[in-house]
Scaffold this motif. Structure first.
Motif, PDB file in Angstrom:
ATOM      1  N   UNK A   8       0.816  -1.195   0.000  1.00 54.99           N
ATOM      2  CA  UNK A   8       0.000   0.000   0.000  1.00 54.99           C
ATOM      3  C   UNK A   8       0.853   1.250   0.000  1.00 54.99           C
ATOM      4  N   UNK A   9       0.384   2.263  -0.714  1.00 57.53           N
ATOM      5  CA  UNK A   9       1.152   3.504  -0.839  1.00 57.53           C
ATOM      6  C   UNK A   9       1.450   4.125   0.516  1.00 57.53           C
ATOM      7  N   UNK A  10       0.476   4.086   1.439  1.00 57.51           N
ATOM      8  CA  UNK A  10       0.691   4.657   2.773  1.00 57.51           C
ATOM      9  C   UNK A  10       1.793   3.945   3.531  1.00 57.51           C
ATOM     10  N   UNK A  11       1.808   2.614   3.467  1.00 58.33           N
ATOM     11  CA  UNK A  11       2.850   1.844   4.160  1.00 58.33           C
ATOM     12  C   UNK A  11       4.221   2.087   3.535  1.00 58.33           C
ATOM     13  N   UNK A  12       4.249   2.228   2.226  1.00 55.93           N
ATOM     14  CA  UNK A  12       5.513   2.519   1.542  1.00 55.93           C
ATOM     15  C   UNK A  12       6.037   3.881   2.003  1.00 55.93           C
ATOM     16  N   UNK A  13       5.165   4.872   2.037  1.00 57.12           N
ATOM     17  CA  UNK A  13       5.560   6.206   2.477  1.00 57.12           C
ATOM     18  C   UNK A  13       6.092   6.162   3.908  1.00 57.12           C
ATOM     19  N   UNK A  14       5.402   5.489   4.794  1.00 60.47           N
ATOM     20  CA  UNK A  14       5.845   5.406   6.196  1.00 60.47           C
ATOM     21  C   UNK A  14       7.170   4.671   6.323  1.00 60.47           C
ATOM     22  N   UNK A  15       7.406   3.659   5.474  1.00 60.75           N
ATOM     23  CA  UNK A  15       8.684   2.930   5.536  1.00 60.75           C
ATOM     24  C   UNK A  15       9.848   3.853   5.199  1.00 60.75           C
ATOM     25  N   UNK A  16       9.647   4.766   4.273  1.00 58.15           N
ATOM     26  CA  UNK A  16      10.707   5.723   3.940  1.00 58.15           C
ATOM     27  C   UNK A  16      10.866   6.765   5.036  1.00 58.15           C
ATOM     28  N   UNK A  17       9.763   7.266   5.548  1.00 60.08           N
ATOM     29  CA  UNK A  17       9.840   8.281   6.600  1.00 60.08           C
ATOM     30  C   UNK A  17      10.501   7.745   7.865  1.00 60.08           C
ATOM     31  N   UNK A  18      10.407   6.446   8.108  1.00 60.63           N
ATOM     32  CA  UNK A  18      10.957   5.835   9.326  1.00 60.63           C
ATOM     33  C   UNK A  18      12.466   5.600   9.232  1.00 60.63           C
ATOM     34  N   UNK A  19      13.032   5.732   8.056  1.00 60.65           N
ATOM     35  CA  UNK A  19      14.466   5.483   7.894  1.00 60.65           C
ATOM     36  C   UNK A  19      15.275   6.624   8.496  1.00 60.65           C
ATOM     37  N   UNK A  20      16.420   6.306   9.085  1.00 61.40           N
ATOM     38  CA  UNK A  20      17.295   7.380   9.562  1.00 61.40           C
ATOM     39  C   UNK A  20      17.817   8.194   8.375  1.00 61.40           C
ATOM     40  N   UNK A  21      18.037   9.480   8.565  1.00 61.69           N
ATOM     41  CA  UNK A  21      18.561  10.298   7.460  1.00 61.69           C
ATOM     42  C   UNK A  21      19.924   9.776   6.987  1.00 61.69           C
ATOM     43  N   UNK A  22      20.127   9.835   5.682  1.00 61.69           N
ATOM     44  CA  UNK A  22      21.415   9.449   5.108  1.00 61.69           C
ATOM     45  C   UNK A  22      21.590  10.172   3.784  1.00 61.69           C
ATOM     46  N   UNK A  23      22.820  10.341   3.418  1.00 56.71           N
ATOM     47  CA  UNK A  23      23.148  10.834   2.086  1.00 56.71           C
ATOM     48  C   UNK A  23      23.280   9.601   1.195  1.00 56.71           C
ATOM     49  N   UNK A  24      22.670   9.631   0.032  1.00 52.65           N
ATOM     50  CA  UNK A  24      22.697   8.452  -0.836  1.00 52.65           C
ATOM     51  C   UNK A  24      22.728   8.864  -2.298  1.00 52.65           C
ATOM     52  N   UNK A  25      23.346   8.012  -3.097  1.00 52.07           N
ATOM     53  CA  UNK A  25      23.306   8.133  -4.544  1.00 52.07           C
ATOM     54  C   UNK A  25      23.095   6.743  -5.112  1.00 52.07           C
ATOM     55  N   UNK A  26      21.967   6.590  -5.799  1.00 55.22           N
ATOM     56  CA  UNK A  26      21.655   5.346  -6.500  1.00 55.22           C
ATOM     57  C   UNK A  26      22.049   5.517  -7.962  1.00 55.22           C
ATOM     58  N   UNK A  27      22.890   4.643  -8.463  1.00 57.34           N
ATOM     59  CA  UNK A  27      23.252   4.637  -9.877  1.00 57.34           C
ATOM     60  C   UNK A  27      22.439   3.515 -10.514  1.00 57.34           C
ATOM     61  N   UNK A  28      21.627   3.863 -11.494  1.00 61.36           N
ATOM     62  CA  UNK A  28      20.732   2.900 -12.144  1.00 61.36           C
ATOM     63  C   UNK A  28      21.344   2.499 -13.482  1.00 61.36           C
ATOM     64  N   UNK A  29      21.335   1.204 -13.766  1.00 62.92           N
ATOM     65  CA  UNK A  29      21.905   0.719 -15.031  1.00 62.92           C
ATOM     66  C   UNK A  29      21.098  -0.463 -15.556  1.00 62.92           C
TER      67      UNK A  29
END
Length: 145
Positions: free
Chosen positions: A54-75
């Motif tokens: 569910x979109x709400x659960x997905x949103x909450x899963x991201x909000x619950x993560x500790x802050x971090x700097x990240x870079x995803x390289x997609x290939x």
């Protein structure tokens, strides 16, 4: 042989995959969640069998993560059109993560190796454009600790 409309759809889906990474790196969790259908589900590469449904659960899963700097390289984004507004896609992800610098400068890269993984996606066309129905992540290499 693909028709021009097929190439437009494949390009839009590849952009969806790339946009997901860019919004994730920017920490724009609301926008990330909107890339899913209302009943969409996702798993992270480190826990491929643990889905947030569910979109709400997905949103909450991201909000619950500790802050971090990240870079995803997609290939290696490969899109398969299945007809009637349905598609699947696979892509590889290289994740560099670290912490934000106290002085606001460049983030500090983590001392661990970057994570390398794969996403397997099920996607549909909606009135808002192409959206993830399911995003299943998995790691391609073990992480030694």
């Amino acid at each position: 042989m693909y028709e021009p409309d097929d190439w437009v759809a494949k390009s839009a889906i590849a952009e969806l995959v790339t946009l997901y990474a860019a919004l994730n790196d920017a920490g724009d969790w609301d926008a990330v969640a909107l890339l899913y259908t209302e009943d969409g589900r996702m798993s992270r590469p480190a826990a491929p069998d643990d889905f947030f449904a569910g979109r709400g659960a997905i949103l909450e899963s991201f909000r619950a993560r500790p802050p971090r700097a990240a870079r995803h390289i997609v290939a290696n984004v490969l899109v398969t059109l299945k007809g009637h507004g349905h598609a699947s896609a696979t892509s590889q992800i290289l994740l560099f993560a670290g912490s934000f610098a106290a002085d606001g400068g460049l983030p500090v890269l983590s001392g661990s190796a970057p994570l390398i993984g794969t996403y397997r996606d099920q996607i549909i066309r909606t009135e808002q454009g192409w959206r993830f129905v399911e995003r299943r992540g998995s790691l391609d290499f073990k992480v030694l600790k």
